[in-house]
Design a protein around this motif. Structure first.
Motif, mmCIF file in Angstrom:
data_model
loop_
_atom_site.group_PDB
_atom_site.id
_atom_site.type_symbol
_atom_site.label_atom_id
_atom_site.label_comp_id
_atom_site.label_asym_id
_atom_site.label_seq_id
_atom_site.Cartn_x
_atom_site.Cartn_y
_atom_site.Cartn_z
ATOM 1 N N ARG A 81 0.836 -1.148 -0.142
ATOM 2 C CA ARG A 81 0.166 -0.084 -0.023
ATOM 3 C C ARG A 81 0.861 1.403 -0.015
ATOM 4 O O ARG A 81 1.515 1.720 0.985
ATOM 5 C CB ARG A 81 -0.972 -0.029 1.114
ATOM 6 C CG ARG A 81 -2.060 -0.996 1.299
ATOM 7 C CD ARG A 81 -2.808 -1.051 -0.076
ATOM 8 N NE ARG A 81 -3.773 -1.946 0.367
ATOM 9 C CZ ARG A 81 -4.869 -2.077 -0.651
ATOM 10 N NH1 ARG A 81 -4.808 -1.565 -1.878
ATOM 11 N NH2 ARG A 81 -5.975 -2.938 -0.396
ATOM 12 N N HIS A 82 1.030 1.824 -1.367
ATOM 13 C CA HIS A 82 1.802 2.945 -1.255
ATOM 14 C C HIS A 82 1.684 4.056 -0.477
ATOM 15 O O HIS A 82 2.701 4.628 -0.045
ATOM 16 C CB HIS A 82 1.926 3.417 -2.719
ATOM 17 C CG HIS A 82 3.001 4.478 -3.126
ATOM 18 N ND1 HIS A 82 4.237 4.341 -3.011
ATOM 19 C CD2 HIS A 82 2.648 5.903 -3.299
ATOM 20 C CE1 HIS A 82 4.829 5.299 -3.211
ATOM 21 N NE2 HIS A 82 4.146 6.387 -3.572
ATOM 22 N N PRO A 83 0.491 4.702 -0.263
ATOM 23 C CA PRO A 83 0.408 5.960 0.803
ATOM 24 C C PRO A 83 0.829 5.868 1.929
ATOM 25 O O PRO A 83 1.619 6.719 2.661
ATOM 26 C CB PRO A 83 -1.308 5.951 0.719
ATOM 27 C CG PRO A 83 -1.864 5.328 -0.503
ATOM 28 C CD PRO A 83 -0.857 4.153 -0.713
ATOM 29 N N VAL A 84 0.887 4.525 2.579
ATOM 30 C CA VAL A 84 1.545 4.468 4.131
ATOM 31 C C VAL A 84 2.818 3.311 3.683
ATOM 32 O O VAL A 84 3.453 3.293 4.964
ATOM 33 C CB VAL A 84 0.517 3.446 4.835
ATOM 34 C CG1 VAL A 84 -0.768 4.472 5.193
ATOM 35 C CG2 VAL A 84 0.179 2.109 4.340
ATOM 36 N N ARG A 85 3.133 3.232 2.660
ATOM 37 C CA ARG A 85 4.706 2.515 2.608
ATOM 38 C C ARG A 85 4.692 1.231 3.289
ATOM 39 O O ARG A 85 5.750 1.215 4.071
ATOM 40 C CB ARG A 85 5.645 3.554 2.741
ATOM 41 C CG ARG A 85 5.954 4.874 2.146
ATOM 42 C CD ARG A 85 5.552 5.022 0.618
ATOM 43 N NE ARG A 85 5.975 6.250 0.018
ATOM 44 C CZ ARG A 85 5.218 7.325 -0.025
ATOM 45 N NH1 ARG A 85 3.972 7.192 0.060
ATOM 46 N NH2 ARG A 85 5.870 8.347 -0.808
ATOM 47 N N ARG A 86 3.932 0.515 3.205
ATOM 48 C CA ARG A 86 3.739 -0.696 4.090
ATOM 49 C C ARG A 86 3.194 -1.910 3.341
ATOM 50 O O ARG A 86 2.290 -1.738 2.408
ATOM 51 C CB ARG A 86 2.891 -0.512 5.175
ATOM 52 C CG ARG A 86 3.332 0.237 6.110
ATOM 53 C CD ARG A 86 2.635 0.475 7.560
ATOM 54 N NE ARG A 86 3.166 -0.670 8.359
ATOM 55 C CZ ARG A 86 2.573 -0.706 9.674
ATOM 56 N NH1 ARG A 86 1.600 -0.405 10.204
ATOM 57 N NH2 ARG A 86 3.008 -1.968 10.418
ATOM 58 N N GLN A 87 3.724 -3.116 3.633
ATOM 59 C CA GLN A 87 3.184 -4.423 3.141
ATOM 60 C C GLN A 87 2.143 -4.665 4.188
ATOM 61 O O GLN A 87 2.360 -4.863 5.374
ATOM 62 C CB GLN A 87 4.196 -5.339 3.228
ATOM 63 C CG GLN A 87 5.116 -5.756 2.138
ATOM 64 C CD GLN A 87 4.514 -5.848 0.852
ATOM 65 O OE1 GLN A 87 4.649 -5.203 -0.254
ATOM 66 N NE2 GLN A 87 3.988 -7.176 0.625
ATOM 67 N N MET A 88 0.766 -4.767 3.549
ATOM 68 C CA MET A 88 -0.535 -4.764 4.460
ATOM 69 C C MET A 88 -1.051 -6.119 4.658
ATOM 70 O O MET A 88 -0.968 -6.793 3.458
ATOM 71 C CB MET A 88 -1.230 -3.832 4.307
ATOM 72 C CG MET A 88 -1.047 -2.272 4.465
ATOM 73 S SD MET A 88 -0.559 -1.785 6.002
ATOM 74 C CE MET A 88 -2.377 -1.775 6.626
ATOM 75 N N LEU A 89 -1.260 -6.909 5.632
ATOM 76 C CA LEU A 89 -2.156 -7.906 5.648
ATOM 77 C C LEU A 89 -3.441 -7.483 5.829
ATOM 78 O O LEU A 89 -3.929 -6.951 6.900
ATOM 79 C CB LEU A 89 -1.783 -8.832 6.800
ATOM 80 C CG LEU A 89 -0.236 -9.514 6.668
ATOM 81 C CD1 LEU A 89 0.103 -10.013 7.920
ATOM 82 C CD2 LEU A 89 -0.705 -10.616 5.318
ATOM 83 N N GLU A 90 -4.387 -7.906 4.859
ATOM 84 C CA GLU A 90 -5.823 -7.585 4.877
ATOM 85 C C GLU A 90 -6.519 -8.528 4.556
ATOM 86 O O GLU A 90 -6.126 -9.471 3.794
ATOM 87 C CB GLU A 90 -6.157 -6.278 3.846
ATOM 88 C CG GLU A 90 -4.921 -5.301 4.165
ATOM 89 C CD GLU A 90 -5.082 -4.203 2.943
ATOM 90 O OE1 GLU A 90 -5.950 -4.550 1.788
ATOM 91 O OE2 GLU A 90 -4.263 -3.340 2.700
ATOM 92 N N ILE A 91 -7.997 -8.520 4.657
ATOM 93 C CA ILE A 91 -9.034 -9.372 3.964
ATOM 94 C C ILE A 91 -9.108 -8.907 2.632
ATOM 95 O O ILE A 91 -8.924 -7.892 2.346
ATOM 96 C CB ILE A 91 -10.185 -9.599 4.996
ATOM 97 C CG1 ILE A 91 -10.894 -7.938 4.983
ATOM 98 C CG2 ILE A 91 -10.271 -9.959 6.331
ATOM 99 C CD1 ILE A 91 -12.312 -8.026 5.493
ATOM 100 N N PRO A 92 -9.291 -9.743 1.698
ATOM 101 C CA PRO A 92 -9.678 -9.381 0.309
ATOM 102 C C PRO A 92 -10.671 -8.165 0.392
ATOM 103 O O PRO A 92 -11.966 -8.355 1.165
ATOM 104 C CB PRO A 92 -10.230 -10.589 -0.266
ATOM 105 C CG PRO A 92 -9.716 -11.754 0.386
ATOM 106 C CD PRO A 92 -9.593 -11.247 1.917
#
Length: 202
Positions: A81-92
Motif C-alpha cells: 500500500r503505497h500511501p502508507v509505504r507498507r506491506q499490509m495484511l488485509e482481508i480481500p
C-alpha cells in the motif's frame, strides 16, 4: 434523557444509534474529480448560523470479504500500500467501481480476482463508514464460506501491486490474537475480525 450521576453527559438507552442529519451547505468548491474519487470544500452552516469550511473526499464505496475455510482458517492477502509505504495484511477487499454492481456481486468478483476463490455461502456481517470526519466512503463486509478454487483457465491475471499479492491462511483464533497484538493495522480487517469474534461468542 437522564444525566450521568457523576460525570458530564447522558445515560444511553439500549437503542442509541447513529441518525441521519444534514446541516445546510451554502456552497461547494470542487477541487478534484475522477471516476474513482473527488474532493470538494463544502461550506456548512451550523445551528447557530455560523459557517465552516469542510473538506469532503468522495471515493467509491468498498467491500471486504471474511473468507473462512472448512478448517476455520481466515484468508488474508498481503499487498503493498503505497500511501502508507507498507506491506499490509488485509482481508480481500475492493471498491464498487462497476456501474450498477451490488455490494454482494462486487464481493464475489473481488474474491475471485484477489484469491482465485468462489464461495457457496455469503452472509452480510458489518457495515462501516471509513473516516466520516472527511470522507463519504462506506464499507460493507460479507462472510464467505464453502470455498472452492476458480478453475485455472478462468483466473484473472493480476497487475501492478496485485501482481505481487500473497495469500495467507491463518487459524481464526490466531487472527484475533494478531489483531489484539497490533500485528494487523488495516481498519476494515481489524473491524471484521473482531466483529466475527463477538458474533461467535453470542
Amino acid at each position: 434523557m437522564t444525566p450521568h450521576p457523576h460525570l458530564p453527559g447522558q445515560l444511553a438507552g439500549s437503542h442509541l444509534s447513529d441518525s441521519d442529519a444534514s446541516w445546510p451547505v451554502s456552497s461547494t468548491d470542487m477541487k478534484y474529480e475522477s471516476p474513482y474519487v473527488s474532493l470538494g470544500i463544502d461550506t456548512i452552516v451550523d445551528p447557530d448560523g455560523n459557517q465552516h469550511g469542510r473538506a469532503v473526499v468522495s471515493p467509491n464505496d468498498a467491500i471486504g470479504i471474511l473468507a473462512i475455510d472448512d478448517e476455520d482458517r481466515l484468508l488474508l492477502v498481503e499487498q503493498y500500500r503505497h500511501p502508507v509505504r507498507r506491506q499490509m495484511l488485509e482481508i480481500p477487499a475492493g471498491t464498487l467501481d462497476v456501474p450498477g454492481e451490488s455490494a454482494l456481486d462486487a464481493s464475489k468478483r473481488e474474491l475471485a480476482e484477489e484469491a482465485d476463490l468462489v464461495a457457496a455461502t455469503w452472509e452480510p456481517q458489518l457495515k462501516l463508514l471509513a473516516t466520516p470526519g472527511y470522507s463519504t466512503e462506506g464499507w460493507q463486509v460479507f462472510t464467505a464460506t464453502g470455498l472452492s478454487p476458480v478453475p485455472e483457465a478462468d483466473r484473472m491475471v493480476r497487475e501492478a501491486e496485485e501482481a505481487h499479492m500473497v495469500q495467507w491462511w491463518m487459524p481464526f483464533d490466531e487472527a484475533v490474537e494478531a489483531v489484539l497484538a497490533g500485528r494487523f493495522s488495516d481498519s476494515l480487517t481489524v473491524a471484521a475480525i473482531l466483529a466475527a469474534q463477538v458474533l461467535r461468542a453470542r
